[in-house]
Design a protein around this motif. Structure first.
Motif, PDB file in Angstrom:
ATOM      1  N   ARG A 135      14.441  44.896  36.304  1.00  0.00           N
ATOM      2  CA  ARG A 135      13.703  46.119  36.601  1.00  0.00           C
ATOM      3  C   ARG A 135      12.238  45.980  36.188  1.00  0.00           C
ATOM      4  NH1 ARG A 135      16.484  51.388  34.982  1.00  0.00           N
ATOM      5  NH2 ARG A 135      16.195  50.589  32.874  1.00  0.00           N
ATOM      6  N   GLY A 136      11.338  46.416  37.100  1.00  0.00           N
ATOM      7  CA  GLY A 136       9.924  46.351  36.830  1.00  0.00           C
ATOM      8  C   GLY A 136       9.313  44.978  37.005  1.00  0.00           C
ATOM      9  N   THR A 137      10.099  44.028  37.521  1.00  0.00           N
ATOM     10  CA  THR A 137       9.606  42.661  37.714  1.00  0.00           C
ATOM     11  C   THR A 137       9.333  42.407  39.189  1.00  0.00           C
ATOM     12  OG1 THR A 137      11.782  41.656  38.099  1.00  0.00           O
ATOM     13  CG2 THR A 137      11.087  41.952  35.796  1.00  0.00           C
ATOM     14  N   THR A 138       8.861  41.197  39.477  1.00  0.00           N
ATOM     15  CA  THR A 138       8.646  40.798  40.864  1.00  0.00           C
ATOM     16  C   THR A 138       9.960  40.775  41.629  1.00  0.00           C
ATOM     17  OG1 THR A 138       6.755  39.468  40.166  1.00  0.00           O
ATOM     18  CG2 THR A 138       7.648  39.011  42.350  1.00  0.00           C
ATOM     19  N   VAL A 139      11.061  40.443  40.969  1.00  0.00           N
ATOM     20  CA  VAL A 139      12.374  40.468  41.619  1.00  0.00           C
ATOM     21  C   VAL A 139      12.662  41.866  42.155  1.00  0.00           C
ATOM     22  CG1 VAL A 139      14.858  40.340  41.178  1.00  0.00           C
ATOM     23  CG2 VAL A 139      13.357  38.528  40.348  1.00  0.00           C
ATOM     24  N   ASP A 140      12.423  42.874  41.336  1.00  0.00           N
ATOM     25  CA  ASP A 140      12.635  44.266  41.725  1.00  0.00           C
ATOM     26  C   ASP A 140      11.801  44.622  42.961  1.00  0.00           C
ATOM     27  OD1 ASP A 140      12.900  47.024  41.876  1.00  0.00           O
ATOM     28  OD2 ASP A 140      12.304  47.412  39.819  1.00  0.00           O
ATOM     29  N   SER A 141      10.513  44.360  42.910  1.00  0.00           N
ATOM     30  CA  SER A 141       9.626  44.754  44.007  1.00  0.00           C
ATOM     31  C   SER A 141       9.900  43.967  45.281  1.00  0.00           C
ATOM     32  CB  SER A 141       8.164  44.591  43.589  1.00  0.00           C
ATOM     33  OG  SER A 141       7.870  43.251  43.246  1.00  0.00           O
ATOM     34  N   LEU A 142      10.255  42.683  45.161  1.00  0.00           N
ATOM     35  CA  LEU A 142      10.533  41.874  46.345  1.00  0.00           C
ATOM     36  C   LEU A 142      11.814  42.328  47.041  1.00  0.00           C
ATOM     37  CD1 LEU A 142       9.582  38.243  45.239  1.00  0.00           C
ATOM     38  CD2 LEU A 142       8.377  39.716  46.869  1.00  0.00           C
ATOM     39  N   ILE A 143      12.836  42.683  46.266  1.00  0.00           N
ATOM     40  CA  ILE A 143      14.076  43.169  46.879  1.00  0.00           C
ATOM     41  C   ILE A 143      13.823  44.507  47.562  1.00  0.00           C
ATOM     42  CG2 ILE A 143      16.425  43.974  46.437  1.00  0.00           C
ATOM     43  CD1 ILE A 143      16.565  41.939  44.152  1.00  0.00           C
ATOM     44  N   ARG A 144      13.076  45.385  46.901  1.00  0.00           N
ATOM     45  CA  ARG A 144      12.766  46.678  47.494  1.00  0.00           C
ATOM     46  C   ARG A 144      12.014  46.493  48.813  1.00  0.00           C
ATOM     47  NH1 ARG A 144       9.354  49.415  43.633  1.00  0.00           N
ATOM     48  NH2 ARG A 144      11.144  49.119  42.265  1.00  0.00           N
ATOM     49  N   SER A 145      11.059  45.574  48.820  1.00  0.00           N
ATOM     50  CA  SER A 145      10.302  45.304  50.043  1.00  0.00           C
ATOM     51  C   SER A 145      11.188  44.714  51.128  1.00  0.00           C
ATOM     52  CB  SER A 145       9.149  44.353  49.730  1.00  0.00           C
ATOM     53  OG  SER A 145       8.457  43.981  50.896  1.00  0.00           O
ATOM     54  N   ALA A 146      12.117  43.829  50.729  1.00  0.00           N
ATOM     55  CA  ALA A 146      13.004  43.210  51.720  1.00  0.00           C
ATOM     56  C   ALA A 146      13.888  44.243  52.404  1.00  0.00           C
ATOM     57  CB  ALA A 146      13.861  42.137  51.045  1.00  0.00           C
ATOM     58  N   VAL A 147      14.339  45.238  51.643  1.00  0.00           N
ATOM     59  CA  VAL A 147      15.166  46.303  52.216  1.00  0.00           C
ATOM     60  C   VAL A 147      14.338  47.199  53.131  1.00  0.00           C
ATOM     61  CG1 VAL A 147      16.527  48.351  51.657  1.00  0.00           C
ATOM     62  CG2 VAL A 147      16.813  46.271  50.309  1.00  0.00           C
ATOM     63  N   GLN A 148      13.159  47.598  52.670  1.00  0.00           N
ATOM     64  CA  GLN A 148      12.352  48.567  53.407  1.00  0.00           C
ATOM     65  C   GLN A 148      11.626  47.952  54.594  1.00  0.00           C
ATOM     66  OE1 GLN A 148       9.759  50.274  50.440  1.00  0.00           O
ATOM     67  NE2 GLN A 148      11.405  51.408  49.439  1.00  0.00           N
ATOM     68  N   ASP A 149      11.143  46.709  54.429  1.00  0.00           N
ATOM     69  CA  ASP A 149      10.268  46.121  55.449  1.00  0.00           C
ATOM     70  C   ASP A 149      10.970  45.126  56.365  1.00  0.00           C
ATOM     71  OD1 ASP A 149       8.251  47.562  54.195  1.00  0.00           O
ATOM     72  OD2 ASP A 149       7.643  45.875  52.933  1.00  0.00           O
ATOM     73  N   ARG A 150      12.027  44.469  55.858  1.00  0.00           N
ATOM     74  CA  ARG A 150      12.701  43.458  56.676  1.00  0.00           C
ATOM     75  C   ARG A 150      14.118  43.855  57.052  1.00  0.00           C
ATOM     76  NH1 ARG A 150      13.834  38.849  54.770  1.00  0.00           N
ATOM     77  NH2 ARG A 150      13.414  39.069  52.530  1.00  0.00           N
ATOM     78  N   ASN A 151      14.583  45.014  56.551  1.00  0.00           N
ATOM     79  CA  ASN A 151      15.886  45.546  56.943  1.00  0.00           C
ATOM     80  C   ASN A 151      17.041  44.634  56.557  1.00  0.00           C
ATOM     81  OD1 ASN A 151      17.237  47.769  58.065  1.00  0.00           O
ATOM     82  ND2 ASN A 151      17.560  46.704  59.994  1.00  0.00           N
ATOM     83  N   ILE A 152      16.932  43.947  55.417  1.00  0.00           N
ATOM     84  CA  ILE A 152      18.034  43.086  54.990  1.00  0.00           C
ATOM     85  C   ILE A 152      19.207  43.953  54.543  1.00  0.00           C
ATOM     86  CG2 ILE A 152      16.359  41.359  54.203  1.00  0.00           C
ATOM     87  CD1 ILE A 152      17.462  41.976  51.317  1.00  0.00           C
ATOM     88  N   VAL A 153      20.386  43.361  54.511  1.00  0.00           N
ATOM     89  CA  VAL A 153      21.576  44.027  54.008  1.00  0.00           C
ATOM     90  C   VAL A 153      21.753  43.640  52.543  1.00  0.00           C
ATOM     91  CG1 VAL A 153      23.072  42.147  54.835  1.00  0.00           C
ATOM     92  CG2 VAL A 153      24.060  44.398  54.345  1.00  0.00           C
ATOM     93  N   ILE A 154      22.146  44.592  51.716  1.00  0.00           N
ATOM     94  CA  ILE A 154      22.396  44.302  50.312  1.00  0.00           C
ATOM     95  C   ILE A 154      23.753  44.866  49.920  1.00  0.00           C
ATOM     96  CG2 ILE A 154      19.944  44.275  49.714  1.00  0.00           C
ATOM     97  CD1 ILE A 154      20.360  47.008  48.406  1.00  0.00           C
ATOM     98  N   GLY A 155      24.251  44.420  48.776  1.00  0.00           N
ATOM     99  CA  GLY A 155      25.525  44.927  48.291  1.00  0.00           C
ATOM    100  C   GLY A 155      25.841  44.359  46.926  1.00  0.00           C
ATOM    101  N   GLY A 156      26.925  44.860  46.342  1.00  0.00           N
ATOM    102  CA  GLY A 156      27.312  44.372  45.035  1.00  0.00           C
ATOM    103  C   GLY A 156      28.684  44.851  44.650  1.00  0.00           C
ATOM    104  N   THR A 157      29.263  44.194  43.668  1.00  0.00           N
ATOM    105  CA  THR A 157      30.583  44.542  43.161  1.00  0.00           C
ATOM    106  C   THR A 157      30.514  44.781  41.665  1.00  0.00           C
ATOM    107  OG1 THR A 157      32.905  43.860  43.085  1.00  0.00           O
ATOM    108  CG2 THR A 157      31.272  42.133  42.763  1.00  0.00           C
ATOM    109  N   SER A 158      31.309  45.721  41.175  1.00  0.00           N
ATOM    110  CA  SER A 158      31.361  46.033  39.754  1.00  0.00           C
ATOM    111  C   SER A 158      29.960  46.327  39.234  1.00  0.00           C
ATOM    112  CB  SER A 158      32.026  44.887  38.996  1.00  0.00           C
ATOM    113  OG  SER A 158      32.354  45.272  37.677  1.00  0.00           O
ATOM    114  N   ALA A 159      29.438  45.536  38.289  1.00  0.00           N
ATOM    115  CA  ALA A 159      28.089  45.759  37.782  1.00  0.00           C
ATOM    116  C   ALA A 159      27.060  45.703  38.902  1.00  0.00           C
ATOM    117  CB  ALA A 159      27.747  44.731  36.710  1.00  0.00           C
TER     118      ALA A 159
END
Length: 432
Positions: A135-159
């Motif tokens: 949270r608050g890192t480049t990882v956070d911002s890049l994933i957010r951008s990938a979802v909003q700008d490139r329409n990637i699919v994301i997901g997760g299990t448990s944690a």
């Protein structure tokens, strides 16, 4: 005689503990050439045990044959072959990156992998580790951008599912079971986090829970919702999955429920009853009572199946198919569950507004700082409505003349703010 060293070198290229103080370990399967495809977006929420194959096929197909990235902080390459070949869905590559410490979030190799991915999957583990690492890192911002700008699919299990909601049970103090949470909803182990992270569409006001049937986590989920209402002056929603169940959300906000159809293979969609109010008893050291004549919460339960054709609409949190409505309530720390009815109120039911210049809303446009609402009279309720008339968030039981509303996780756009007081409803347009 040099074949053995060459063979060892080839193996190392597939699974390497990268330098940079060994902050990450990577495992790669498939083509090294970056595939440029057209992902179709979506979110997959998995209950925490063995993955449901049909839900995982849905997830992979949304990547459109592109590159799949698995992020985790423990374990190894268990997803690589499963995603790449076992499900018979064509993808270009699967890469797993294991974060050995928080420094991995600064690794350029991680940043490149996120920017090239058409699908990102968060493995199980410890959500407090994920939040503290990313949270608050480049990882956070890049994933957010990938979802909003490139329409990637994301997901997760448990944690990995736990971190996708706008509110998260961070488990920073360890886990908590339902009896303990209901006996004292202010137990120090109930650590609810709302700081901006990922900003996943349709989940901005949602807190998720997993492993719902083992152990029974319904009670603690209700305690989470009660605490959010108290601590954040917000109305949150809940999405939960039994261990072998998945909810796959389309970009249009329709949740499709997958499972093998066994007796305990359900997904749950929780909301406070709009006709009721806040908990009757919510105090430090006291058992929770959230009753309202046995109708405190409205819950839609869907049994998963192989087709995923049983659905729930997160646009209105009322329209479902193939499921049933339940009423959940808590009396003196005891969870209760009865057959229920669908919600019968919505923001669109408000047709009459009064003019009242005393209601001041600022700043507008609103950014990451809280929105302040002031009036000459005690504010009873506030509703936030999008341009389609969909209720986005509700704050009830306020009884104050000035309040602060945190809207930093709200998707950018135009909204209507509906403020209720002794003179009726007042309407204000705001921009995020």
């Amino acid at each position: 005689m040099k074949l053995l060293p060459i063979f060892i070198s080839l193996l190392f290229s597939l699974a390497c503990t990268c330098g940079r103080a060994q902050s990450i370990t990577t495992y790669f399967t498939g083509s090294r050439s970056d595939a440029e495809t057209y992902p179709t977006g979506g979110i997959c929420l998995m209950g925490g045990a063995t993955e449901d194959d049909n839900a995982m096929r849905w997830f992979l197909r949304r990547a459109d044959g592109g590159d799949v990235l698995v992020l985790r902080a423990s374990g190894s390459d268990g997803y690589n072959d499963y995603f790449f070949s076992d499900l018979n869905v064509n993808v270009n590559s699967v890469e797993t990156i294991v974060f050995n410490n928080a420094n991995g979030a600064n690794d350029p190799r991680v940043h490149e992998a996120i920017q090239q991915a058409e699908a990102i999957w968060f493995a199980g583990g410890d959500q407090s580790t994920y939040l503290s690492y990313w949270r608050g890192t480049t990882v956070d911002s890049l994933i957010r951008s990938a979802v909003q700008d490139r329409n990637i699919v994301i997901g997760g299990t448990s944690a990995g599912m736990a971190i996708l909601g706008g509110f998260q049970f961070s488990a920073a103090g360890g886990t908590i079971r339902s009896p303990q949470a209901l006996a004292d909803p202010f137990d120090p182990k109930i650590t609810i986090d709302s700081a901006r992270f990922l900003a996943v569409p349709y989940l901005e006001n949602v807190i998720t829970d997993t492993h719902y049937d083992d152990p029974d986590r319904r009670g603690r989920h209700v305690a989470f919702l009660a605490r959010i209402g108290h601590s954040f002056s917000a109305t949150a929603y809940g999405i939960a999955c039994d261990e072998y169940t998945a909810v796959c959300l389309t970009p249009e906000g329709i949740g499709r429920v997958y499972g093998d159809g066994s007796e305990e293979d359900y997904a749950y969609f929780l909301q406070a009853n709009c006709d009721a109010g806040p908990p009757e008893t919510l105090a430090n050291g006291q058992p929770l009572t959230w009753d309202h004549n046995g109708k405190a919460l409205k819950v839609y339960r869907i049994q998963g199946n192989a087709t995923g054709l049983r659905t729930f609409d997160l646009n209105d949190w009322q329209t479902g198919s193939g499921g049933e409505w339940l009423h959940w309530f808590v009396r003196s720390g005891t969870f209760n569950n009865l057959a229920g009815t669908a919600p019968e109120c919505s923001s669109t039911a408000i047709t009459t507004f009064v003019k009242d210049e005393s209601v001041v809303v600022a700043p507008n446009p609103v950014g990451d700082t809280p929105l302040r609402i002031e009036a000459d009279w005690p504010i009873q309720e506030v509703r936030l409505v999008d341009t389609n008339g969909r209720l986005v968030q509700r704050w009830k039981g306020i009884r104050q003349q000035a309040i602060l509303l945190p809207l930093d996780t709200l998707t950018r756009g135009s909204y209507q703010l509906l403020v209720k007081g002794q003179r009726g409803w007042v309407q204000r347009a705001i921009i995020r």
